[in-house]
Motif scaffolding. Sequence first.
Motif, PDB file in Angstrom:
ATOM      1  N   ASP A 307       0.810  -1.214   0.000  1.00 49.36           N
ATOM      2  CA  ASP A 307       0.000   0.000   0.000  1.00 49.36           C
ATOM      3  C   ASP A 307       0.845   1.267   0.000  1.00 49.36           C
ATOM      4  OD1 ASP A 307      -2.791   1.370   0.877  1.00 49.36           O
ATOM      5  OD2 ASP A 307      -1.147   2.214   2.043  1.00 49.36           O
ATOM      6  N   THR A 308       1.728   1.396   0.976  1.00 49.98           N
ATOM      7  CA  THR A 308       2.425   2.667   1.187  1.00 49.98           C
ATOM      8  C   THR A 308       3.710   2.794   0.385  1.00 49.98           C
ATOM      9  OG1 THR A 308       1.506   2.813   3.410  1.00 49.98           O
ATOM     10  CG2 THR A 308       3.376   4.232   2.915  1.00 49.98           C
ATOM     11  N   ILE A 309       4.581   1.781   0.486  1.00 54.49           N
ATOM     12  CA  ILE A 309       5.873   1.880  -0.180  1.00 54.49           C
ATOM     13  C   ILE A 309       5.701   1.881  -1.696  1.00 54.49           C
ATOM     14  CG2 ILE A 309       8.158   0.854  -0.433  1.00 54.49           C
ATOM     15  CD1 ILE A 309       7.565   2.019   2.346  1.00 54.49           C
ATOM     16  N   LEU A 310       4.713   1.165  -2.210  1.00 53.00           N
ATOM     17  CA  LEU A 310       4.507   1.109  -3.654  1.00 53.00           C
ATOM     18  C   LEU A 310       3.503   2.155  -4.144  1.00 53.00           C
ATOM     19  CD1 LEU A 310       4.508  -2.735  -4.394  1.00 53.00           C
ATOM     20  CD2 LEU A 310       6.362  -1.104  -4.711  1.00 53.00           C
ATOM     21  N   ILE A 311       2.252   2.042  -3.686  1.00 52.25           N
ATOM     22  CA  ILE A 311       1.196   2.841  -4.306  1.00 52.25           C
ATOM     23  C   ILE A 311       1.202   4.295  -3.825  1.00 52.25           C
ATOM     24  CG2 ILE A 311      -1.294   3.006  -4.725  1.00 52.25           C
ATOM     25  CD1 ILE A 311      -1.411  -0.028  -4.503  1.00 52.25           C
ATOM     26  N   CYS A 312       1.356   4.518  -2.523  1.00 54.52           N
ATOM     27  CA  CYS A 312       1.440   5.909  -2.044  1.00 54.52           C
ATOM     28  C   CYS A 312       2.668   6.610  -2.623  1.00 54.52           C
ATOM     29  CB  CYS A 312       1.496   5.950  -0.515  1.00 54.52           C
ATOM     30  SG  CYS A 312      -0.094   5.691   0.284  1.00 54.52           S
ATOM     31  N   SER A 313       3.782   5.890  -2.700  1.00 50.63           N
ATOM     32  CA  SER A 313       4.994   6.478  -3.277  1.00 50.63           C
ATOM     33  C   SER A 313       4.783   6.811  -4.743  1.00 50.63           C
ATOM     34  CB  SER A 313       6.179   5.518  -3.128  1.00 50.63           C
ATOM     35  OG  SER A 313       6.502   5.326  -1.765  1.00 50.63           O
ATOM     36  N   ALA A 314       4.011   5.974  -5.443  1.00 51.75           N
ATOM     37  CA  ALA A 314       3.726   6.244  -6.853  1.00 51.75           C
ATOM     38  C   ALA A 314       3.031   7.588  -7.008  1.00 51.75           C
ATOM     39  CB  ALA A 314       2.862   5.123  -7.435  1.00 51.75           C
ATOM     40  N   THR A 315       2.011   7.842  -6.174  1.00 53.13           N
ATOM     41  CA  THR A 315       1.311   9.128  -6.226  1.00 53.13           C
ATOM     42  C   THR A 315       2.256  10.282  -5.891  1.00 53.13           C
ATOM     43  OG1 THR A 315      -0.791   8.108  -5.607  1.00 53.13           O
ATOM     44  CG2 THR A 315      -0.594  10.477  -5.257  1.00 53.13           C
ATOM     45  N   ALA A 316       3.076  10.106  -4.849  1.00 57.38           N
ATOM     46  CA  ALA A 316       3.996  11.165  -4.439  1.00 57.38           C
ATOM     47  C   ALA A 316       4.965  11.521  -5.569  1.00 57.38           C
ATOM     48  CB  ALA A 316       4.769  10.727  -3.195  1.00 57.38           C
ATOM     49  N   PHE A 317       5.511  10.515  -6.239  1.00 56.07           N
ATOM     50  CA  PHE A 317       6.465  10.775  -7.318  1.00 56.07           C
ATOM     51  C   PHE A 317       5.790  11.441  -8.506  1.00 56.07           C
ATOM     52  CE2 PHE A 317       9.037   7.069  -5.499  1.00 56.07           C
ATOM     53  CZ  PHE A 317       9.836   7.926  -4.766  1.00 56.07           C
ATOM     54  N   ILE A 318       4.550  11.060  -8.793  1.00 58.93           N
ATOM     55  CA  ILE A 318       3.812  11.706  -9.877  1.00 58.93           C
ATOM     56  C   ILE A 318       3.672  13.201  -9.606  1.00 58.93           C
ATOM     57  CG2 ILE A 318       1.508  11.936 -10.904  1.00 58.93           C
ATOM     58  CD1 ILE A 318       1.261   8.871 -10.669  1.00 58.93           C
ATOM     59  N   ILE A 319       3.332  13.551  -8.360  1.00 63.78           N
ATOM     60  CA  ILE A 319       3.118  14.960  -7.997  1.00 63.78           C
ATOM     61  C   ILE A 319       4.441  15.728  -7.930  1.00 63.78           C
ATOM     62  CG2 ILE A 319       2.348  16.495  -6.131  1.00 63.78           C
ATOM     63  CD1 ILE A 319       0.221  14.346  -5.481  1.00 63.78           C
ATOM     64  N   LEU A 320       5.442  15.137  -7.282  1.00 63.62           N
ATOM     65  CA  LEU A 320       6.695  15.854  -7.053  1.00 63.62           C
ATOM     66  C   LEU A 320       7.538  15.987  -8.319  1.00 63.62           C
ATOM     67  CD1 LEU A 320       7.653  14.411  -3.548  1.00 63.62           C
ATOM     68  CD2 LEU A 320       6.619  16.622  -4.078  1.00 63.62           C
ATOM     69  N   CYS A 321       7.414  15.053  -9.244  1.00 66.39           N
ATOM     70  CA  CYS A 321       8.164  15.169 -10.489  1.00 66.39           C
ATOM     71  C   CYS A 321       7.688  16.350 -11.329  1.00 66.39           C
ATOM     72  CB  CYS A 321       8.044  13.875 -11.304  1.00 66.39           C
ATOM     73  SG  CYS A 321       9.158  12.558 -10.770  1.00 66.39           S
ATOM     74  N   THR A 322       6.435  16.736 -11.166  1.00 74.73           N
ATOM     75  CA  THR A 322       5.902  17.865 -11.930  1.00 74.73           C
ATOM     76  C   THR A 322       6.093  19.190 -11.218  1.00 74.73           C
ATOM     77  OG1 THR A 322       3.689  17.673 -10.948  1.00 74.73           O
ATOM     78  CG2 THR A 322       4.135  16.379 -12.939  1.00 74.73           C
ATOM     79  N   GLY A 323       6.349  19.144  -9.903  1.00 72.29           N
ATOM     80  CA  GLY A 323       6.508  20.374  -9.129  1.00 72.29           C
ATOM     81  C   GLY A 323       5.218  21.142  -8.921  1.00 72.29           C
ATOM     82  N   MET A 324       4.063  20.474  -9.053  1.00 80.31           N
ATOM     83  CA  MET A 324       2.775  21.172  -8.965  1.00 80.31           C
ATOM     84  C   MET A 324       2.183  21.172  -7.559  1.00 80.31           C
ATOM     85  SD  MET A 324       0.907  20.048 -12.528  1.00 80.31           S
ATOM     86  CE  MET A 324      -0.415  21.236 -12.247  1.00 80.31           C
ATOM     87  N   PHE A 325       2.966  20.712  -6.559  1.00 79.02           N
ATOM     88  CA  PHE A 325       2.401  20.593  -5.213  1.00 79.02           C
ATOM     89  C   PHE A 325       2.106  21.947  -4.567  1.00 79.02           C
ATOM     90  CE2 PHE A 325       7.002  20.162  -5.107  1.00 79.02           C
ATOM     91  CZ  PHE A 325       7.387  21.131  -4.209  1.00 79.02           C
ATOM     92  N   ASP A 326       2.632  23.037  -5.130  1.00 78.15           N
ATOM     93  CA  ASP A 326       2.332  24.371  -4.599  1.00 78.15           C
ATOM     94  C   ASP A 326       1.485  25.179  -5.590  1.00 78.15           C
ATOM     95  OD1 ASP A 326       4.237  24.670  -6.519  1.00 78.15           O
ATOM     96  OD2 ASP A 326       5.565  25.970  -5.345  1.00 78.15           O
ATOM     97  N   SER A 327       0.721  24.468  -6.406  1.00 80.59           N
ATOM     98  CA  SER A 327      -0.091  25.130  -7.444  1.00 80.59           C
ATOM     99  C   SER A 327      -1.420  25.655  -6.928  1.00 80.59           C
ATOM    100  CB  SER A 327      -0.368  24.135  -8.578  1.00 80.59           C
ATOM    101  OG  SER A 327      -1.149  23.052  -8.111  1.00 80.59           O
ATOM    102  N   GLY A 328      -1.783  25.310  -5.696  1.00 82.90           N
ATOM    103  CA  GLY A 328      -3.079  25.708  -5.155  1.00 82.90           C
ATOM    104  C   GLY A 328      -4.120  24.611  -5.252  1.00 82.90           C
TER     105      GLY A 328
END
Length: 470
Positions: A307-328
């Motif tokens: 759950d966490t190491i695979l799937i949650c990390s997948a979501t985190a990398f998708i968001i952080l690779c784009t740098g959109m986490f401070d987009s609002g």
Amino acid sequence: MQFFELINDWLWTYLMVGVLLGAALFFTIYTRGVQFRMIPQMVKLLFNSGKSHENPLDPTPKKKTISSFQAFTVSIAGRVGTGNIAGVAIAITIGGPGAVFWMWMVALLGGANAFVESTLAQVFKVRETFAFRGGPAYYILKGLKKRWWAMIFAVLITITFGLANNTVQINTIAAATRNAFGFDPFITGIVTTIIVSFIIWGGIKRISRVSEIIVPVMALAYIGVATYIIIANIRLFPNVIALIIENAFGWGPALGGGVGSAILLGVKRGLFSNEAGEGSTPNVAATAEVSHPVKQGLIQALGVYTDTILICSATAFIILCTGMFDSGLTGVELTQASLEAQIGPVAKWFVAVAVYLFAFTTIIANYYYSETNLEFINKSKSLLTMFRISMIVLLLVGSVASLDFVWVFSDISMGLMTLCNIIAILCLGKVALKCLNDYNRQLREGKDPQFTWKNLPEYKDDLKDSWPSE
């Protein structure tokens, strides 16, 4: 709303973070890192667990219980939901990238909690005509002889999963499908509740069949997309890891709410996602037919990593690779926008389908948790019917409810339930350790470990109907 937020902040800031991580650290030391040193055994058991076994104590042996693998997929169905897609995005938005690190810590340490609670659920399960039932309410009653405590837990988990958590799932489903396809949230709620109603009236066998088909396919597809994004942005990957670590300890520039917020959000969303120590997955872990309680305890610990190491990390990398986490943006909309920036407009559709299937399987797993505990409280068929109707009504309400209220209410009820379960497994930890030592002894002797009630003679009267004597 302010009153509920105050309760939620106090519960998690001053109590739950310490209790959850403290118990996880204790059990990691107590079991000598069972969640780390026995990973090869976990994988082996999972791949050898596809078939259900005959129940040697069942008067009608032609009837099959659910397999260990089916129990694993139902528990993953409960774990893998909005917490993996929307919850991770919320944690990063509010707590910063450092929240991801603390999610990892909750998973790595929390595997010990998952092992203990699921092993206990197997030890103290009860045999029914064609299946087993069990979970914290059952091991609190049988192991600690505290009916009042068991009843409190049963009520809390019924409220948490059957009502509060399911409103979170349907709320995110409605948001994702509206954002991707323009569907009216209320119509989405109606369609979803109709399908859910058909499945939950079929019992654990139908729930497990649906879960073992949907969960592996969608999990692999989602991880595959995240892997593609990481490979496409491989030059950024070291920077993403550095960003997570720096913000987890406040070494880098402040992003989100600082170190305290990163820890709080990481632990909270990590628990919401992987449920280790929460007391939910033991309810389905108890239903599997295994020759030794530790087998299912190990398999359920593996579920935390999935759950966490695979799937949650997948979501985190998708968001952080784009740098959109401070987009609002926040929640599922942030995940959709981040993925769209990488693979185009089809991303909205992909995330919407992933959210729908992940959250849908979570809803039906949550229902089973509630049904098991309603059965413990009162075996009345009319009570079960009333609960099913109430859950269906709240699914419709949840599809159009406020996101903030839904998450706060779910956090409060989940925190109270987790506190109740953590104290119980701390009191019964010696039982799980005794089972683990017996399991390892039999492995060293070259045996396929078998458990009998004689392993725990002090609980003979509670175990003899569920476990053989030799």
